[in-house]
Design a protein around this motif. Sequence first.
Motif, PDB file in Angstrom:
ATOM      1  N   UNK A  94     -23.320   1.956   6.181  1.00 54.29           N
ATOM      2  CA  UNK A  94     -22.869   2.407   4.774  1.00 54.29           C
ATOM      3  C   UNK A  94     -21.606   1.777   4.524  1.00 54.29           C
ATOM      4  N   UNK A  95     -21.429   0.360   5.224  1.00 51.91           N
ATOM      5  CA  UNK A  95     -20.291  -0.452   4.990  1.00 51.91           C
ATOM      6  C   UNK A  95     -20.442  -1.026   3.663  1.00 51.91           C
ATOM      7  N   UNK A  96     -21.621  -1.475   3.565  1.00 52.49           N
ATOM      8  CA  UNK A  96     -21.870  -2.275   2.269  1.00 52.49           C
ATOM      9  C   UNK A  96     -21.561  -1.204   1.119  1.00 52.49           C
ATOM     10  N   UNK A  97     -21.982   0.134   0.893  1.00 50.55           N
ATOM     11  CA  UNK A  97     -21.796   0.858   0.026  1.00 50.55           C
ATOM     12  C   UNK A  97     -20.347   1.320  -0.140  1.00 50.55           C
ATOM     13  N   UNK A  98     -19.497   1.214   0.850  1.00 53.32           N
ATOM     14  CA  UNK A  98     -18.208   1.725   0.922  1.00 53.32           C
ATOM     15  C   UNK A  98     -17.671   0.492   0.092  1.00 53.32           C
ATOM     16  N   UNK A  99     -17.920  -0.723   0.700  1.00 53.93           N
ATOM     17  CA  UNK A  99     -17.250  -1.982   0.174  1.00 53.93           C
ATOM     18  C   UNK A  99     -17.594  -2.110  -1.498  1.00 53.93           C
ATOM     19  N   UNK A 100     -18.520  -1.753  -2.040  1.00 55.33           N
ATOM     20  CA  UNK A 100     -19.060  -1.802  -3.460  1.00 55.33           C
ATOM     21  C   UNK A 100     -18.266  -0.810  -4.060  1.00 55.33           C
ATOM     22  N   UNK A 101     -18.204   0.466  -3.615  1.00 58.99           N
ATOM     23  CA  UNK A 101     -17.439   1.652  -4.105  1.00 58.99           C
ATOM     24  C   UNK A 101     -15.864   0.914  -4.545  1.00 58.99           C
ATOM     25  N   UNK A 102     -15.294   0.251  -3.377  1.00 61.63           N
ATOM     26  CA  UNK A 102     -14.039   0.073  -3.310  1.00 61.63           C
ATOM     27  C   UNK A 102     -13.645  -1.377  -4.331  1.00 61.63           C
ATOM     28  N   UNK A 103     -14.474  -2.319  -4.427  1.00 67.49           N
ATOM     29  CA  UNK A 103     -14.084  -3.565  -4.825  1.00 67.49           C
ATOM     30  C   UNK A 103     -15.299  -3.824  -5.934  1.00 67.49           C
ATOM     31  N   UNK A 104     -16.235  -3.146  -6.220  1.00 65.49           N
ATOM     32  CA  UNK A 104     -17.237  -3.529  -7.229  1.00 65.49           C
ATOM     33  C   UNK A 104     -18.392  -4.344  -6.492  1.00 65.49           C
ATOM     34  N   UNK A 105     -19.318  -4.982  -7.536  1.00 64.18           N
ATOM     35  CA  UNK A 105     -20.425  -5.717  -7.005  1.00 64.18           C
ATOM     36  C   UNK A 105     -20.414  -7.220  -7.342  1.00 64.18           C
ATOM     37  N   UNK A 106     -19.086  -7.654  -7.852  1.00 66.33           N
ATOM     38  CA  UNK A 106     -18.865  -9.067  -8.059  1.00 66.33           C
ATOM     39  C   UNK A 106     -18.809  -9.821  -6.932  1.00 66.33           C
TER      40      UNK A 106
END
Length: 170
Positions: A94-106
């Motif tokens: 779930x690290x990728x989802x957490x990263x996207x939640x924090x920094x977005x999909x850019x």
Amino acid sequence: MSLTTPLRRSAATTSTIRTPTTFICSQCRHATLLRRPKRPYTFTQLVTLSDGSTYTQRTTSPLPVYRSTRDTRNSLLWNPSSHKLMNVEEDEAGRLAAFRAKFGRSWDANTPTEEEVKKKEDDKNNEVAEAEKARLMAEQAKEDQEEEDNLLDLISSFGQEEEEAGNKKK
């Protein structure tokens, strides 16, 4: 005279007489103590890769078997031409989802930048314009062909009409 340390009193005399003494048994070198480097205890570990192949290694980890989920066989960085890995996006922890939640999909590798989006739109517009231009040219060529056919029919029928009119008069 006896050899005594400078701080000890002689038992024979009641007064303190200091006599020069020689320290024969003392340390006479001035080197520092060199310690051996600490070597940690190492274990033998069996590493199982994602495709099932195994190898052994010496490591400080006490785990007897390590099962790898990411390695050189299923990583996109090691296999950039693999289309099978191109669309797979595994997020076990779930690290990728957490990263996207924090920094977005850019930051995603598959997400195009603004320049790439603009370039694709321009290319798409150019393709549409070229396709429209080709369609119009094909229609124009078809109309020109029909006009030529009509003109040839008109020319070829001109002589036949006179013959038919002559045949009808007779």
